[in-house]
Design a protein around this motif. Structure first.
Motif, PDB file in Angstrom:
ATOM      1  N   PRO A 267      -6.119 -19.238 -34.315  1.00 50.60           N
ATOM      2  CA  PRO A 267      -4.660 -19.361 -34.187  1.00 50.60           C
ATOM      3  C   PRO A 267      -3.904 -18.325 -35.017  1.00 50.60           C
ATOM      4  N   ALA A 268      -4.432 -18.017 -36.217  1.00 45.85           N
ATOM      5  CA  ALA A 268      -3.765 -17.017 -37.051  1.00 45.85           C
ATOM      6  C   ALA A 268      -3.808 -15.638 -36.401  1.00 45.85           C
ATOM      7  N   MET A 269      -4.941 -15.288 -35.803  1.00 47.33           N
ATOM      8  CA  MET A 269      -5.039 -14.014 -35.079  1.00 47.33           C
ATOM      9  C   MET A 269      -4.016 -13.957 -33.948  1.00 47.33           C
ATOM     10  N   LEU A 270      -3.906 -15.043 -33.212  1.00 45.24           N
ATOM     11  CA  LEU A 270      -2.983 -15.079 -32.085  1.00 45.24           C
ATOM     12  C   LEU A 270      -1.533 -14.955 -32.562  1.00 45.24           C
ATOM     13  N   LEU A 271      -1.198 -15.671 -33.639  1.00 43.95           N
ATOM     14  CA  LEU A 271       0.151 -15.580 -34.193  1.00 43.95           C
ATOM     15  C   LEU A 271       0.442 -14.156 -34.660  1.00 43.95           C
ATOM     16  N   SER A 272      -0.537 -13.531 -35.313  1.00 48.65           N
ATOM     17  CA  SER A 272      -0.373 -12.160 -35.779  1.00 48.65           C
ATOM     18  C   SER A 272      -0.126 -11.205 -34.615  1.00 48.65           C
ATOM     19  N   ALA A 273      -0.812 -11.458 -33.485  1.00 50.28           N
ATOM     20  CA  ALA A 273      -0.671 -10.597 -32.306  1.00 50.28           C
ATOM     21  C   ALA A 273       0.546 -10.942 -31.465  1.00 50.28           C
ATOM     22  N   GLY A 274       1.313 -11.949 -31.896  1.00 47.09           N
ATOM     23  CA  GLY A 274       2.503 -12.341 -31.148  1.00 47.09           C
ATOM     24  C   GLY A 274       2.207 -13.144 -29.907  1.00 47.09           C
ATOM     25  N   LEU A 275       1.062 -13.857 -29.904  1.00 46.71           N
ATOM     26  CA  LEU A 275       0.652 -14.640 -28.743  1.00 46.71           C
ATOM     27  C   LEU A 275       0.709 -16.131 -29.052  1.00 46.71           C
ATOM     28  N   PRO A 276       0.959 -16.962 -28.040  1.00 43.42           N
ATOM     29  CA  PRO A 276       0.925 -18.408 -28.267  1.00 43.42           C
ATOM     30  C   PRO A 276      -0.503 -18.873 -28.521  1.00 43.42           C
ATOM     31  N   PRO A 277      -0.701 -19.822 -29.423  1.00 42.74           N
ATOM     32  CA  PRO A 277      -2.056 -20.321 -29.702  1.00 42.74           C
ATOM     33  C   PRO A 277      -2.560 -21.226 -28.585  1.00 42.74           C
ATOM     34  N   GLU A 278      -3.856 -21.499 -28.630  1.00 42.52           N
ATOM     35  CA  GLU A 278      -4.441 -22.421 -27.662  1.00 42.52           C
ATOM     36  C   GLU A 278      -3.753 -23.783 -27.751  1.00 42.52           C
ATOM     37  N   LYS A 279      -3.760 -24.546 -26.654  1.00 42.22           N
ATOM     38  CA  LYS A 279      -3.098 -25.850 -26.635  1.00 42.22           C
ATOM     39  C   LYS A 279      -3.943 -26.933 -27.289  1.00 42.22           C
ATOM     40  N   SER A 280      -5.270 -26.859 -27.101  1.00 36.13           N
ATOM     41  CA  SER A 280      -6.104 -27.916 -27.675  1.00 36.13           C
ATOM     42  C   SER A 280      -7.527 -27.443 -27.892  1.00 36.13           C
ATOM     43  N   LEU A 281      -8.184 -28.107 -28.837  1.00 38.18           N
ATOM     44  CA  LEU A 281      -9.599 -27.904 -29.110  1.00 38.18           C
ATOM     45  C   LEU A 281     -10.319 -29.234 -28.933  1.00 38.18           C
ATOM     46  N   TYR A 282     -11.418 -29.203 -28.194  1.00 40.56           N
ATOM     47  CA  TYR A 282     -12.306 -30.360 -28.147  1.00 40.56           C
ATOM     48  C   TYR A 282     -13.568 -29.972 -28.904  1.00 40.56           C
ATOM     49  N   VAL A 283     -13.880 -30.722 -29.950  1.00 44.00           N
ATOM     50  CA  VAL A 283     -14.963 -30.375 -30.871  1.00 44.00           C
ATOM     51  C   VAL A 283     -16.089 -31.389 -30.732  1.00 44.00           C
ATOM     52  N   HIS A 284     -17.208 -30.943 -30.176  1.00 39.08           N
ATOM     53  CA  HIS A 284     -18.333 -31.861 -29.996  1.00 39.08           C
ATOM     54  C   HIS A 284     -19.278 -31.808 -31.189  1.00 39.08           C
TER      55      HIS A 284
END
Length: 485
Positions: A267-284
């Motif tokens: 998410p930090a990379m995406l914010l730095s690049a000016g992009l919206p972050p992913e909506k959700s993570l499913y962690v198995h």
């Protein structure tokens, strides 16, 4: 038409795929199939992560170049999807020229938060991850339980610390929804302590097998800064039509060991690049084998092909989706596989479909006719799917299967054939309507089986040539492993 973009993590090609990655592929396929049923436009992406120290060392041990080794192992992961009846839209390799260009473009988009400095820290080759003294006071990897390597070199760094508050706000407010909640709590605890800047490159003197850093021929990208970009390189970032349509990702499926990378760094990379972050993570979680961690030395590693060869692909899919908790770790054992196959699949589901098929043939000359509406309450199933609780969704389906079996036992169609033919027709029509609806609910989970059930009653007539869904195993053979022997 709504869009739905789902991804697995890119599989690390230091060895062939195991049953844990098979589960991740299947989970993504369930979501993709379910959303296609809902009429969504779905894009399902998987792939392989092929750079880094771990790959280079594995290739050297195999006596091959890193590229030749990665080619061979990547193909095993590509071939796994069709073997599991998993329908993906795209398979991305981190060695694809198109991905390398996107990784470099993403680096440039983050350049305002990238600086060069001397680094000294603790590195796990297995995780391809740098750890701090706070993370690992004993200098032993918390995942692999092996001593960490001390590395000192001049690298590029990413100002991850600058994004602590923004990432914390996104996760605390569920703008990035993390499921299960235990994983959200885990990453929130990390964010409370604050994120530290991370090294995102390696000196070429130490590692040559990686994507070159833009503008610096002496450095290659740290494998995670490269690998995480695969989620957008699949869509043709920055200007591709698919990127404009499908990003941000709706669900990204990852293992619990890479939660930090996906819930903090990405998410930090995406914010730095000016992009919206992913909506959700499913962690198995993880899968053990016969109560033990899977290990070559113990001889208890279970490959998906081993299970498919004995029980079939839908039986494997059922076990991984029903028996492994969607919100935690689980275990695979051959004895439990045998029990589940015979009780749930051969007896509950297989016998139900067969007995309805036989009775329609016997009492109605194979003619089904027009069907009434099904009688199932599907709301609990739909809620489980919305919550990504695959185990609960299948549990709801099996409540309906057992309920339909009970209905037939109570109505006794074999007696109605002599006493009340009119009511017999009603009972059988009701049973067919319900079992066809069950096939619809099973389609995301057991696609081959669901299609066979639907085909059995297609066109208003019974098609007995479909045959048994799950022939019962009367004499279970328990495979012996060196650990069990």
């Amino acid at each position: 038409m709504a869009k739905f973009y789902v991804t697995t993590a890119s599989a690390y090609t230091n060895g062939p795929p195991h049953i844990g990655y098979a589960m991740e592929l299947i989970q993504g396929d369930v979501l993709a199939r379910y959303h296609r049923q809902q009429g969504d436009e779905v894009w399902y992406v998987t792939g392989t992560d092929e750079h880094g120290t771990k790959i280079k060392r594995a290739a050297e041990e195999a006596g091959k170049s890193p590229k030749a080794y990665a080619d061979e192992i990547s193909q095993l992961f590509r071939d796994l999807a069709p073997a599991l009846t998993v329908n993906t839209n795209q398979f991305v390799r981190s060695t694809d020229p198109s991905h390398e260009k996107v990784a470099q473009a993403l680096w440039k988009a983050c350049e305002k938060d990238i600086y060069k400095a001397k680094y000294e820290g603790w590195y796990c080759v297995g995780c391809e991850t740098f750890y701090t003294d706070i993370d690992v006071p004993g200098h032993v990897c918390p995942i692999h339980k092996k001593p960490l390597e001390k590395i000192a070199e001049e690298n590029y760094f990413f100002k991850l610390s600058a994004y602590t508050s923004q990432v914390k706000e996104l996760i605390s407010t569920d703008k990035i929804l993390i499921r299960p909640v235990a994983r959200k709590n885990e990453i929130m605890a990390l964010l409370e302590r604050g994120l530290e800047d991370i090294s995102i490159s390696r000196d070429k003197k130490q590692l040559t097998w990686g994507i070159p850093v833009p503008g610096d021929a002496t450095q290659v990208m740290y494998v995670w800064f490269d690998a995480l970009g695969y989620y957008v390189s699949a869509l043709g970032y920055p200007n591709g039509a698919a990127f404009q349509k499908f990003w941000p990702a709706d669900v990204q499926i990852v293992g619990k060991d890479i939660l930090r990378h996906h819930a903090a760094i990405w998410p930090a990379m995406l914010l730095s690049a000016g992009l919206p972050p992913e909506k959700s993570l499913y962690v198995h979680g993880f899968i053990s084998s016969e109560g033990h961690k899977m290990s070559k030395s113990l001889g208890n590693v279970v490959g998906p092909d081993d299970v498919i060869a004995k029980y079939g692909v839908d039986a494997l899919r059922y076990y991984l989706l029903r028996e492994i908790p969607a919100d935690g770790d689980g275990d695979f054992s051959w004895s439990r596989m045998e029990q589940v196959y015979n009780a749930d699949l051969a007896n509950d589901l297989g016998n139900l479909v067969q007995r309805i098929q036989v009775m329609i043939g016997k009492y109605q000359k194979g003619v089904v006719g027009d069907l009434p509406p099904h009688s199932h309450d599907v709301a609990p199933y739909e809620q489980a799917m919305a919550d990504l609780r695959f185990d609960k969704a299948l549990a709801e389906v099996w409540l309906l299967i057992r309920g339909l079996n009970q209905f037939l036992e109570e109505e006794k169609p074999w007696e109605l054939a002599n006493s009340d033919p009119g009511h017999l027709a009603e009972v059988l029509h009701h049973a067919v309507a319900d079992v066809v609806q069950l096939a619809t609910m099973l389609l995301p989970f057991l696609p081959t089986t669901a299609q066979k059930i639907a085909a059995t009653f297609e066109g208003g007539v019974v098609r007995p040539e479909i045959g048994l869904l799950f022939p019962k195993h009367d004499r279970p053979e328990k495979p012996q492993t060196p650990h069990q022997a």
